[in-house]
Design a protein around this motif. Sequence first.
Motif, PDB file in Angstrom:
ATOM      1  N   LYS A 110      39.598  34.302  21.109  1.00  0.00           N
ATOM      2  CA  LYS A 110      39.013  33.320  20.189  1.00  0.00           C
ATOM      3  C   LYS A 110      37.800  32.640  20.829  1.00  0.00           C
ATOM      4  CE  LYS A 110      40.248  29.201  17.519  1.00  0.00           C
ATOM      5  NZ  LYS A 110      41.306  28.247  17.205  1.00  0.00           N
ATOM      6  N   CYS A 111      37.935  32.259  22.080  1.00  0.00           N
ATOM      7  CA  CYS A 111      36.842  31.598  22.794  1.00  0.00           C
ATOM      8  C   CYS A 111      35.673  32.563  23.015  1.00  0.00           C
ATOM      9  CB  CYS A 111      37.352  31.061  24.129  1.00  0.00           C
ATOM     10  SG  CYS A 111      36.143  30.047  24.993  1.00  0.00           S
ATOM     11  N   VAL A 112      35.974  33.776  23.410  1.00  0.00           N
ATOM     12  CA  VAL A 112      34.924  34.774  23.635  1.00  0.00           C
ATOM     13  C   VAL A 112      34.167  35.035  22.335  1.00  0.00           C
ATOM     14  CG1 VAL A 112      34.498  37.206  24.199  1.00  0.00           C
ATOM     15  CG2 VAL A 112      36.038  35.839  25.629  1.00  0.00           C
ATOM     16  N   ASN A 113      34.892  35.185  21.238  1.00  0.00           N
ATOM     17  CA  ASN A 113      34.247  35.420  19.938  1.00  0.00           C
ATOM     18  C   ASN A 113      33.401  34.230  19.496  1.00  0.00           C
ATOM     19  OD1 ASN A 113      35.291  37.997  19.684  1.00  0.00           O
ATOM     20  ND2 ASN A 113      37.109  37.296  18.587  1.00  0.00           N
ATOM     21  N   GLN A 137      30.070  34.572  20.968  1.00  0.00           N
ATOM     22  CA  GLN A 137      29.517  35.913  20.774  1.00  0.00           C
ATOM     23  C   GLN A 137      29.542  36.752  22.053  1.00  0.00           C
ATOM     24  OE1 GLN A 137      27.326  33.163  19.565  1.00  0.00           O
ATOM     25  NE2 GLN A 137      28.686  33.274  17.802  1.00  0.00           N
ATOM     26  N   GLY A 138      30.635  36.633  22.774  1.00  0.00           N
ATOM     27  CA  GLY A 138      30.783  37.394  24.007  1.00  0.00           C
ATOM     28  C   GLY A 138      31.536  38.689  23.771  1.00  0.00           C
ATOM     29  N   LYS A 139      31.881  39.327  24.858  1.00  0.00           N
ATOM     30  CA  LYS A 139      32.620  40.581  24.796  1.00  0.00           C
ATOM     31  C   LYS A 139      33.803  40.496  25.760  1.00  0.00           C
ATOM     32  CE  LYS A 139      32.236  45.505  25.093  1.00  0.00           C
ATOM     33  NZ  LYS A 139      31.411  46.641  24.843  1.00  0.00           N
ATOM     34  N   THR A 144      40.297  42.282  33.581  1.00  0.00           N
ATOM     35  CA  THR A 144      39.713  41.656  32.397  1.00  0.00           C
ATOM     36  C   THR A 144      38.244  41.404  32.700  1.00  0.00           C
ATOM     37  OG1 THR A 144      41.788  40.523  31.912  1.00  0.00           O
ATOM     38  CG2 THR A 144      39.812  39.688  30.830  1.00  0.00           C
ATOM     39  N   ARG A 145      37.382  41.838  31.778  1.00  0.00           N
ATOM     40  CA  ARG A 145      35.947  41.566  31.897  1.00  0.00           C
ATOM     41  C   ARG A 145      35.512  40.794  30.663  1.00  0.00           C
ATOM     42  NH1 ARG A 145      32.472  45.373  35.291  1.00  0.00           N
ATOM     43  NH2 ARG A 145      34.048  46.269  36.637  1.00  0.00           N
ATOM     44  N   ILE A 146      34.808  39.709  30.944  1.00  0.00           N
ATOM     45  CA  ILE A 146      34.264  38.906  29.858  1.00  0.00           C
ATOM     46  C   ILE A 146      32.778  38.760  30.106  1.00  0.00           C
ATOM     47  CG2 ILE A 146      34.246  36.640  28.768  1.00  0.00           C
ATOM     48  CD1 ILE A 146      37.209  36.592  29.180  1.00  0.00           C
ATOM     49  N   ILE A 147      32.007  39.044  29.076  1.00  0.00           N
ATOM     50  CA  ILE A 147      30.560  38.913  29.168  1.00  0.00           C
ATOM     51  C   ILE A 147      30.103  37.942  28.096  1.00  0.00           C
ATOM     52  CG2 ILE A 147      28.340  40.094  29.033  1.00  0.00           C
ATOM     53  CD1 ILE A 147      29.885  42.700  29.743  1.00  0.00           C
ATOM     54  N   PHE A 148      29.366  36.938  28.531  1.00  0.00           N
ATOM     55  CA  PHE A 148      28.696  36.029  27.610  1.00  0.00           C
ATOM     56  C   PHE A 148      27.210  36.320  27.755  1.00  0.00           C
ATOM     57  CE2 PHE A 148      32.616  33.580  28.416  1.00  0.00           C
ATOM     58  CZ  PHE A 148      33.062  33.507  27.103  1.00  0.00           C
TER      59      PHE A 148
END
Length: 186
Positions: free
Chosen positions: A148-151, A154-156, A168-172
């Motif tokens: 929810k936070c990533v979305n 507009q991250g991935k 886990t990889r998170i890209i902002f």
Amino acid sequence: MHAHLIDMDMLIREKRYDELSEYVQQLDDSVHALSPISKTGNPYIDLVFADLCEIFPDVKIEWNGKMPPLSMKAMDVCTLSYNLLSNAFEAAHGADEPYVSVTVRTREPGVMLTIKNNYDTVVPDGKGGFCSTKQGQGHGYGIANIKKCVNKYQGKYVASTENGFFETRIIFFDSLGTDSEDGVEA
């Protein structure tokens, strides 16, 4: 935390804004005092990280990089970091040699966060994701909160397993802020 919110709400309703400002400053000072480590580059993430290190002293930790100031709300930074890190620490805690690695990479105008941990059990959800292995009420919301936070920004979000490690990889893509008083929100 709930008691603090009640106190602050009362000060707002009574229009005692100077006292509210002082109250918030005292809370902020106490957050910094409670977090003796400053590994992450972000005071809120430092607090979450310090708390998890105390709860899971058996987990070997490796932190690489510093979190830059982000153009995210402080509450979202806390929600994201708490859910990411607590999932990693809890999963690693059940492994033979508990290990969590966090890597922060910054490239204008974005940031990539990689969390890698070993684990005892991982349950695929059948849709390319993973289910919670925790039992009981109040569990199983972490991954949903992360997504929810990533979305919202507009991250991935990508999660995978390989050779006994969960990653886990998170890209902002456009998340870097400018320095502000709390170092979080721009």
